[in-house]
Design an enzyme around this catalytic site. Structure first.
Site, short mmCIF file in Angstrom:
data_model
loop_
_atom_site.label_atom_id
_atom_site.label_comp_id
_atom_site.label_asym_id
_atom_site.label_seq_id
_atom_site.Cartn_x
_atom_site.Cartn_y
_atom_site.Cartn_z
N ARG A 175 21.57 15.08 39.93
CA ARG A 175 22.23 15.91 38.91
C ARG A 175 22.15 17.40 39.28
NH1 ARG A 175 21.21 20.31 35.92
NH2 ARG A 175 19.09 19.59 35.58
N CYS A 220 22.10 26.15 39.40
CA CYS A 220 23.05 26.15 38.30
C CYS A 220 24.28 26.95 38.69
CB CYS A 220 22.39 26.74 37.05
SG CYS A 220 23.53 26.78 35.67
P1 HMG Z 1 33.89 24.53 25.75
O1 HMG Z 1 35.00 24.83 26.70
O2 HMG Z 1 33.39 25.61 24.85
O3 HMG Z 1 34.12 23.24 24.85
O4 HMG Z 1 32.68 23.97 26.63
P2 HMG Z 1 35.31 22.59 24.18
O5 HMG Z 1 34.72 21.68 23.14
O6 HMG Z 1 36.35 23.61 23.79
O7 HMG Z 1 35.92 21.65 25.34
C1 HMG Z 1 36.71 22.11 26.41
C2 HMG Z 1 37.32 20.90 27.12
O8 HMG Z 1 36.29 20.10 27.67
C3 HMG Z 1 38.08 19.98 26.16
O9 HMG Z 1 39.09 19.35 26.93
C4 HMG Z 1 37.05 18.96 25.77
O10 HMG Z 1 37.60 17.71 25.39
C5 HMG Z 1 36.27 18.79 27.08
P3 HMG Z 1 40.66 19.77 26.76
O11 HMG Z 1 40.94 19.59 25.31
O12 HMG Z 1 40.71 21.24 27.19
O13 HMG Z 1 41.35 18.85 27.69
N1 HMG Z 1 34.90 18.39 26.84
C6 HMG Z 1 34.32 17.34 27.44
N2 HMG Z 1 34.81 16.43 28.31
C7 HMG Z 1 33.95 15.48 28.72
N3 HMG Z 1 32.66 15.40 28.31
C8 HMG Z 1 32.16 16.30 27.44
C9 HMG Z 1 33.01 17.31 26.97
N4 HMG Z 1 32.83 18.32 26.11
C10 HMG Z 1 33.99 18.98 26.04
N5 HMG Z 1 30.87 16.21 27.05
C11 HMG Z 1 30.70 22.68 26.99
C12 HMG Z 1 31.44 23.64 26.08
C13 HMG Z 1 29.26 22.63 26.54
C14 HMG Z 1 31.36 21.32 26.89
C15 HMG Z 1 30.79 23.22 28.45
O14 HMG Z 1 30.35 24.54 28.43
C16 HMG Z 1 30.01 22.44 29.43
O15 HMG Z 1 30.31 21.26 29.71
N6 HMG Z 1 28.94 23.06 30.03
C17 HMG Z 1 28.11 22.37 30.97
C18 HMG Z 1 27.41 23.36 31.81
C19 HMG Z 1 26.47 22.67 32.78
O16 HMG Z 1 26.52 21.46 32.99
N7 HMG Z 1 25.58 23.48 33.39
C20 HMG Z 1 24.64 23.00 34.34
C21 HMG Z 1 23.56 22.18 33.71
S1 HMG Z 1 22.28 23.14 32.95
C22 HMG Z 1 21.22 23.54 34.27
O17 HMG Z 1 21.55 23.31 35.40
C23 HMG Z 1 19.84 24.06 33.96
C24 HMG Z 1 18.76 22.99 34.08
O18 HMG Z 1 18.72 22.43 35.38
C25 HMG Z 1 17.39 23.60 33.75
C26 HMG Z 1 17.09 24.88 34.52
O19 HMG Z 1 17.19 24.89 35.75
O20 HMG Z 1 16.77 25.85 33.84
C27 HMG Z 1 19.00 21.84 33.09
MG MG Z 2 17.75 23.30 37.07
#
Ligand code: HMG
Ligand code: MG
Length: 300
Positions: A11, A237
Protein backbone atom coordinates in the site's frame (compact mmCIF):
# COMPACT_ATOMS: atom_id res chain seq x y z
CA UNK A 1 8.17 -9.23 24.01
CA UNK A 2 7.57 -10.27 20.40
CA UNK A 3 7.61 -7.56 17.73
CA UNK A 4 4.48 -7.32 15.60
CA UNK A 5 5.00 -5.92 12.12
CA UNK A 6 2.40 -4.55 9.75
CA UNK A 7 3.89 -4.80 6.28
CA UNK A 8 2.72 -1.67 4.44
CA UNK A 9 4.80 -2.07 1.25
CA UNK A 10 1.95 -3.11 -1.06
CA UNK A 11 0.00 0.00 0.00
CA UNK A 12 2.35 2.77 1.19
CA UNK A 13 5.15 1.44 -1.04
CA UNK A 14 3.23 1.18 -4.27
CA UNK A 15 1.06 4.31 -3.92
CA UNK A 16 4.12 6.46 -4.50
CA UNK A 17 5.75 4.71 -7.48
CA UNK A 18 5.30 6.73 -10.64
CA UNK A 19 5.52 3.83 -13.12
CA UNK A 20 2.43 1.60 -13.38
CA UNK A 21 2.85 -1.71 -11.54
CA UNK A 22 0.76 -4.54 -13.02
CA UNK A 23 -1.83 -6.13 -10.75
CA UNK A 24 -0.12 -9.48 -11.23
CA UNK A 25 3.08 -8.12 -9.66
CA UNK A 26 1.21 -6.70 -6.68
CA UNK A 27 -0.48 -10.07 -6.13
CA UNK A 28 2.87 -11.86 -6.35
CA UNK A 29 4.41 -9.41 -3.87
CA UNK A 30 1.58 -9.92 -1.36
CA UNK A 31 1.69 -13.72 -1.77
CA UNK A 32 5.41 -13.80 -1.02
CA UNK A 33 5.02 -11.45 1.94
CA UNK A 34 2.20 -13.69 3.24
CA UNK A 35 4.83 -16.42 3.65
CA UNK A 36 7.27 -14.11 5.46
CA UNK A 37 5.73 -14.37 8.92
CA UNK A 38 4.42 -10.79 9.19
CA UNK A 39 1.16 -10.62 11.14
CA UNK A 40 -0.60 -8.10 8.97
CA UNK A 41 -0.30 -6.88 5.37
CA UNK A 42 -1.78 -3.58 4.24
CA UNK A 43 -2.71 -4.74 0.76
CA UNK A 44 -4.11 -1.61 -0.88
CA UNK A 45 -6.39 1.42 -0.48
CA UNK A 46 -10.05 1.85 -1.38
CA UNK A 47 -9.56 5.55 -2.03
CA UNK A 48 -10.58 7.63 -5.03
CA UNK A 49 -8.79 6.28 -8.13
CA UNK A 50 -8.62 9.87 -9.34
CA UNK A 51 -6.47 10.72 -6.32
CA UNK A 52 -4.35 7.56 -6.22
CA UNK A 53 -4.47 5.85 -9.62
CA UNK A 54 -1.63 3.51 -8.59
CA UNK A 55 -4.04 1.59 -6.30
CA UNK A 56 -7.15 1.67 -8.51
CA UNK A 57 -7.00 -2.14 -8.79
CA UNK A 58 -7.55 -2.76 -5.05
CA UNK A 59 -10.55 -5.08 -5.64
CA UNK A 60 -8.67 -7.18 -8.16
CA UNK A 61 -5.62 -7.49 -5.92
CA UNK A 62 -7.80 -8.65 -3.01
CA UNK A 63 -9.65 -11.16 -5.20
CA UNK A 64 -6.42 -12.74 -6.49
CA UNK A 65 -4.16 -12.97 -3.44
CA UNK A 66 -3.74 -16.32 -1.67
CA UNK A 67 -4.73 -15.64 1.92
CA UNK A 68 -2.69 -17.37 4.54
CA UNK A 69 -4.42 -18.35 7.74
CA UNK A 70 -3.39 -16.15 10.64
CA UNK A 71 -2.39 -13.17 8.48
CA UNK A 72 -4.61 -10.08 8.67
CA UNK A 73 -5.21 -8.44 5.28
CA UNK A 74 -6.07 -4.76 5.71
CA UNK A 75 -6.71 -1.67 3.57
CA UNK A 76 -7.15 2.08 3.84
CA UNK A 77 -10.65 3.55 3.51
CA UNK A 78 -11.33 7.31 3.46
CA UNK A 79 -15.15 7.28 3.50
CA UNK A 80 -18.30 5.13 3.28
CA UNK A 81 -17.74 4.45 -0.40
CA UNK A 82 -14.32 3.07 0.44
CA UNK A 83 -15.76 0.93 3.24
CA UNK A 84 -18.42 -0.55 0.95
CA UNK A 85 -15.73 -1.47 -1.58
CA UNK A 86 -13.54 -2.93 1.18
CA UNK A 87 -16.38 -5.02 2.60
CA UNK A 88 -17.22 -6.48 -0.83
CA UNK A 89 -13.55 -7.30 -1.30
CA UNK A 90 -13.54 -9.23 2.00
CA UNK A 91 -10.90 -7.28 3.94
CA UNK A 92 -10.13 -8.33 7.52
CA UNK A 93 -9.44 -4.84 8.82
CA UNK A 94 -9.72 -1.24 7.65
CA UNK A 95 -7.73 1.88 8.43
CA UNK A 96 -9.20 5.37 8.44
CA UNK A 97 -6.69 8.18 8.13
CA UNK A 98 -6.42 11.75 9.29
CA UNK A 99 -3.56 13.97 10.45
CA UNK A 100 -2.36 16.32 13.15
CA UNK A 101 -1.66 19.04 10.57
CA UNK A 102 -4.66 20.77 8.99
CA UNK A 103 -2.71 21.77 5.88
CA UNK A 104 -1.52 18.24 5.18
CA UNK A 105 -4.95 16.76 5.83
CA UNK A 106 -6.61 19.07 3.31
CA UNK A 107 -3.99 18.21 0.69
CA UNK A 108 -4.34 14.49 1.39
CA UNK A 109 -8.11 14.15 1.77
CA UNK A 110 -9.68 17.49 0.81
CA UNK A 111 -11.07 17.80 4.35
CA UNK A 112 -10.15 19.45 7.63
CA UNK A 113 -9.23 17.16 10.52
CA UNK A 114 -12.68 17.62 12.06
CA UNK A 115 -14.46 16.99 8.74
CA UNK A 116 -12.46 13.83 8.19
CA UNK A 117 -13.27 12.52 11.68
CA UNK A 118 -16.97 13.25 11.18
CA UNK A 119 -16.76 11.31 7.93
CA UNK A 120 -15.27 8.36 9.84
CA UNK A 121 -18.09 8.07 12.40
CA UNK A 122 -20.40 5.92 10.20
CA UNK A 123 -17.38 4.17 8.65
CA UNK A 124 -16.11 2.96 12.03
CA UNK A 125 -19.62 2.03 13.21
CA UNK A 126 -20.37 -0.04 10.07
CA UNK A 127 -16.93 -1.62 10.01
CA UNK A 128 -17.19 -2.69 13.66
CA UNK A 129 -20.77 -3.85 13.02
CA UNK A 130 -19.41 -6.09 10.27
CA UNK A 131 -16.86 -7.55 12.67
CA UNK A 132 -13.79 -5.76 11.31
CA UNK A 133 -10.94 -4.34 13.32
CA UNK A 134 -10.36 -0.63 12.71
CA UNK A 135 -7.10 1.31 12.79
CA UNK A 136 -6.90 5.11 12.91
CA UNK A 137 -3.84 6.74 11.34
CA UNK A 138 -2.59 10.10 12.57
CA UNK A 139 -0.23 11.42 9.90
CA UNK A 140 2.26 14.24 10.48
CA UNK A 141 2.43 13.22 14.13
CA UNK A 142 5.93 14.71 14.53
CA UNK A 143 6.64 17.18 11.72
CA UNK A 144 4.73 18.54 8.76
CA UNK A 145 6.28 19.76 5.53
CA UNK A 146 3.84 22.70 5.54
CA UNK A 147 3.39 23.49 9.25
CA UNK A 148 6.73 22.46 10.75
CA UNK A 149 6.97 20.85 14.18
CA UNK A 150 3.67 19.44 15.46
CA UNK A 151 2.96 19.61 19.18
CA UNK A 152 2.35 16.33 21.02
CA UNK A 153 -0.81 17.87 22.54
CA UNK A 154 -2.24 18.38 19.04
CA UNK A 155 -1.52 14.74 18.23
CA UNK A 156 -3.11 13.62 21.50
CA UNK A 157 -6.27 15.62 20.67
CA UNK A 158 -6.62 13.73 17.38
CA UNK A 159 -5.80 10.39 19.04
CA UNK A 160 -8.53 11.09 21.62
CA UNK A 161 -11.06 11.82 18.88
CA UNK A 162 -10.20 8.60 17.05
CA UNK A 163 -10.53 6.42 20.17
CA UNK A 164 -13.78 8.27 21.03
CA UNK A 165 -15.32 7.18 17.72
CA UNK A 166 -14.28 3.58 18.32
CA UNK A 167 -11.01 2.72 16.57
CA UNK A 168 -9.15 -0.24 18.07
CA UNK A 169 -5.65 1.18 17.67
CA UNK A 170 -3.86 4.25 16.39
CA UNK A 171 -0.82 4.39 14.15
CA UNK A 172 1.25 7.53 14.60
CA UNK A 173 2.90 8.48 11.32
CA UNK A 174 6.12 10.36 10.69
CA UNK A 175 4.87 11.09 7.19
CA UNK A 176 7.91 13.03 5.98
CA UNK A 177 10.48 10.93 7.84
CA UNK A 178 11.97 13.79 9.81
CA UNK A 179 11.60 12.61 13.41
CA UNK A 180 14.57 11.82 15.64
CA UNK A 181 14.54 9.85 18.91
CA UNK A 182 13.98 13.02 20.98
CA UNK A 183 10.76 13.69 19.01
CA UNK A 184 9.66 10.12 19.69
CA UNK A 185 10.25 10.61 23.42
CA UNK A 186 8.33 13.89 23.47
CA UNK A 187 5.30 12.36 21.78
CA UNK A 188 5.21 9.03 23.61
CA UNK A 189 5.67 10.75 26.99
CA UNK A 190 2.31 12.42 26.32
CA UNK A 191 0.34 9.71 24.49
CA UNK A 192 1.30 6.82 26.80
CA UNK A 193 0.06 8.76 29.83
CA UNK A 194 -3.42 8.16 28.40
CA UNK A 195 -3.26 4.91 26.42
CA UNK A 196 -1.50 1.57 26.87
CA UNK A 197 1.40 0.75 24.55
CA UNK A 198 -0.61 -2.13 22.97
CA UNK A 199 -2.98 0.41 21.41
CA UNK A 200 -0.22 2.40 19.77
CA UNK A 201 1.60 1.55 16.54
CA UNK A 202 4.45 3.61 15.12
CA UNK A 203 4.84 4.31 11.40
CA UNK A 204 8.19 5.78 10.50
CA UNK A 205 9.33 7.00 7.13
CA UNK A 206 13.08 7.18 6.72
CA UNK A 207 13.97 10.32 4.79
CA UNK A 208 16.88 11.28 7.04
CA UNK A 209 17.98 7.76 8.01
CA UNK A 210 16.61 8.02 11.55
CA UNK A 211 13.80 5.46 11.17
CA UNK A 212 15.65 2.59 12.83
CA UNK A 213 16.86 4.77 15.72
CA UNK A 214 13.24 5.84 16.26
CA UNK A 215 12.00 2.25 16.26
CA UNK A 216 14.60 1.28 18.85
CA UNK A 217 13.79 4.27 21.05
CA UNK A 218 10.07 3.45 21.01
CA UNK A 219 10.75 -0.19 21.85
CA UNK A 220 13.54 0.07 24.39
CA UNK A 221 12.34 3.13 26.29
CA UNK A 222 8.55 2.89 25.97
CA UNK A 223 7.76 -0.80 25.39
CA UNK A 224 6.12 -0.24 21.99
CA UNK A 225 6.21 -3.52 20.06
CA UNK A 226 4.06 -2.74 17.03
CA UNK A 227 5.60 -1.13 13.97
CA UNK A 228 4.64 -0.46 10.37
CA UNK A 229 7.39 -1.00 7.83
CA UNK A 230 7.80 -1.64 4.15
CA UNK A 231 9.67 -4.37 2.27
CA UNK A 232 12.60 -2.80 0.45
CA UNK A 233 11.99 0.54 2.17
CA UNK A 234 9.46 1.50 -0.51
CA UNK A 235 6.88 4.12 0.32
CA UNK A 236 5.82 7.71 0.62
CA UNK A 237 2.77 9.90 0.39
CA UNK A 238 2.09 11.42 -3.05
CA UNK A 239 0.52 14.54 -1.52
CA UNK A 240 3.56 15.97 0.23
CA UNK A 241 6.96 16.80 -1.24
CA UNK A 242 9.93 14.94 0.17
CA UNK A 243 8.06 12.03 1.76
CA UNK A 244 10.37 9.12 1.08
CA UNK A 245 10.16 5.41 1.87
CA UNK A 246 9.04 3.74 5.06
CA UNK A 247 11.58 2.26 7.40
CA UNK A 248 12.48 -1.03 5.66
CA UNK A 249 10.97 -4.22 7.06
CA UNK A 250 14.23 -6.10 6.55
CA UNK A 251 16.09 -3.45 8.59
CA UNK A 252 13.54 -3.64 11.43
CA UNK A 253 13.73 -7.45 11.43
CA UNK A 254 17.54 -7.38 11.36
CA UNK A 255 17.65 -4.89 14.24
CA UNK A 256 15.42 -6.92 16.51
CA UNK A 257 16.59 -10.43 15.64
CA UNK A 258 20.25 -9.43 16.09
CA UNK A 259 19.29 -7.90 19.46
CA UNK A 260 17.67 -11.15 20.60
CA UNK A 261 14.08 -9.94 20.19
CA UNK A 262 11.74 -12.23 18.26
CA UNK A 263 9.89 -10.96 15.19
CA UNK A 264 8.80 -14.26 13.63
CA UNK A 265 9.67 -12.75 10.24
CA UNK A 266 11.88 -14.38 7.60
CA UNK A 267 14.09 -11.63 6.21
CA UNK A 268 14.71 -13.54 2.94
CA UNK A 269 11.01 -13.72 2.09
CA UNK A 270 10.68 -9.97 2.79
CA UNK A 271 13.53 -9.18 0.43
CA UNK A 272 12.08 -11.53 -2.20
CA UNK A 273 8.73 -9.72 -1.91
CA UNK A 274 10.41 -6.35 -2.51
CA UNK A 275 12.38 -7.84 -5.40
CA UNK A 276 9.18 -8.48 -7.39
CA UNK A 277 8.82 -4.76 -7.95
CA UNK A 278 12.26 -4.37 -9.57
CA UNK A 279 11.21 -6.25 -12.71
CA UNK A 280 8.55 -3.67 -13.42
CA UNK A 281 10.51 -0.51 -12.84
CA UNK A 282 12.67 -0.22 -15.95
CA UNK A 283 14.05 3.28 -15.98
CA UNK A 284 13.41 3.84 -12.29
CA UNK A 285 17.11 3.57 -11.54
CA UNK A 286 17.07 4.75 -7.93
CA UNK A 287 14.51 2.18 -6.92
CA UNK A 288 16.27 -0.58 -8.83
CA UNK A 289 19.61 0.09 -7.24
CA UNK A 290 18.05 0.27 -3.77
CA UNK A 291 16.28 -3.04 -4.22
CA UNK A 292 19.33 -4.69 -5.75
CA UNK A 293 21.26 -3.77 -2.63
CA UNK A 294 18.47 -5.20 -0.53
CA UNK A 295 18.48 -8.45 -2.50
CA UNK A 296 22.24 -8.65 -2.13
CA UNK A 297 21.92 -8.22 1.63
CA UNK A 298 19.18 -10.86 1.72
CA UNK A 299 21.59 -13.39 0.25
CA UNK A 300 24.18 -12.81 2.95
P1 HMG B 1 -12.91 14.42 -2.94
O1 HMG B 1 -12.51 14.71 -4.34
O2 HMG B 1 -13.06 15.55 -1.98
O3 HMG B 1 -14.22 13.52 -2.79
O4 HMG B 1 -11.85 13.37 -2.37
P2 HMG B 1 -15.53 13.38 -3.55
O5 HMG B 1 -16.45 12.68 -2.60
O6 HMG B 1 -15.94 14.69 -4.18
O7 HMG B 1 -15.17 12.34 -4.72
C1 HMG B 1 -14.47 12.67 -5.90
C2 HMG B 1 -14.58 11.49 -6.87
O8 HMG B 1 -13.95 10.35 -6.31
C3 HMG B 1 -16.03 11.07 -7.13
O9 HMG B 1 -16.05 10.52 -8.43
C4 HMG B 1 -16.26 9.99 -6.13
O10 HMG B 1 -17.26 9.06 -6.51
C5 HMG B 1 -14.90 9.29 -6.11
P3 HMG B 1 -16.74 11.34 -9.67
O11 HMG B 1 -18.12 11.63 -9.22
O12 HMG B 1 -15.88 12.60 -9.81
O13 HMG B 1 -16.60 10.38 -10.80
N1 HMG B 1 -14.64 8.65 -4.83
C6 HMG B 1 -14.26 7.37 -4.71
N2 HMG B 1 -14.09 6.40 -5.63
C7 HMG B 1 -13.71 5.19 -5.16
N3 HMG B 1 -13.51 4.92 -3.85
C8 HMG B 1 -13.68 5.87 -2.91
C9 HMG B 1 -14.08 7.15 -3.34
N4 HMG B 1 -14.36 8.29 -2.68
C10 HMG B 1 -14.69 9.20 -3.61
N5 HMG B 1 -13.47 5.59 -1.62
C11 HMG B 1 -11.15 11.60 -0.93
C12 HMG B 1 -11.89 12.92 -1.04
C13 HMG B 1 -10.91 11.32 0.53
C14 HMG B 1 -12.01 10.51 -1.56
C15 HMG B 1 -9.79 11.72 -1.69
O14 HMG B 1 -9.14 12.84 -1.19
C16 HMG B 1 -8.92 10.54 -1.56
O15 HMG B 1 -9.23 9.44 -2.05
N6 HMG B 1 -7.73 10.69 -0.88
C17 HMG B 1 -6.84 9.60 -0.68
C18 HMG B 1 -5.49 10.12 -0.40
C19 HMG B 1 -4.52 8.99 -0.12
O16 HMG B 1 -4.80 7.82 -0.37
N7 HMG B 1 -3.33 9.36 0.41
C20 HMG B 1 -2.31 8.43 0.71
C21 HMG B 1 -2.65 7.58 1.90
S1 HMG B 1 -2.37 8.38 3.46
C22 HMG B 1 -0.68 8.13 3.76
O17 HMG B 1 0.02 7.69 2.89
C23 HMG B 1 -0.15 8.37 5.15
C24 HMG B 1 0.04 7.08 5.94
O18 HMG B 1 0.94 6.20 5.28
C25 HMG B 1 0.59 7.41 7.34
C26 HMG B 1 1.81 8.32 7.31
O19 HMG B 1 2.79 8.02 6.62
O20 HMG B 1 1.74 9.34 8.01
C27 HMG B 1 -1.28 6.34 6.13
MG1 MG C 1 3.07 6.31 5.37
Amino acid sequence: MKIRITEVGPRDGLQNIRVPIPTEAKVRMVDILSESGVEEIEVSSFVSPKWVPQLADAEEVFSRIRRKEGVVYSALVPNMKGLERALSAGVDKVAVFTAASETFNVKNTNATIEESIRRFVPVVREAKGSGLMVRGYVSTAFHCYFEGRISPQKVLDVVNRLFDIGVDEVSLGDTIGRAVPEDVRRLLDVVLKHYPAEKVVLHFHDTYGTGIANVWTAYSEFGINRFDSSAGGLGGCPFVPGASGNVATEDVVFLFEQSGVETGVNIHRVVEGAGVIVEYTDGCVRLQSHISRVIERGRL
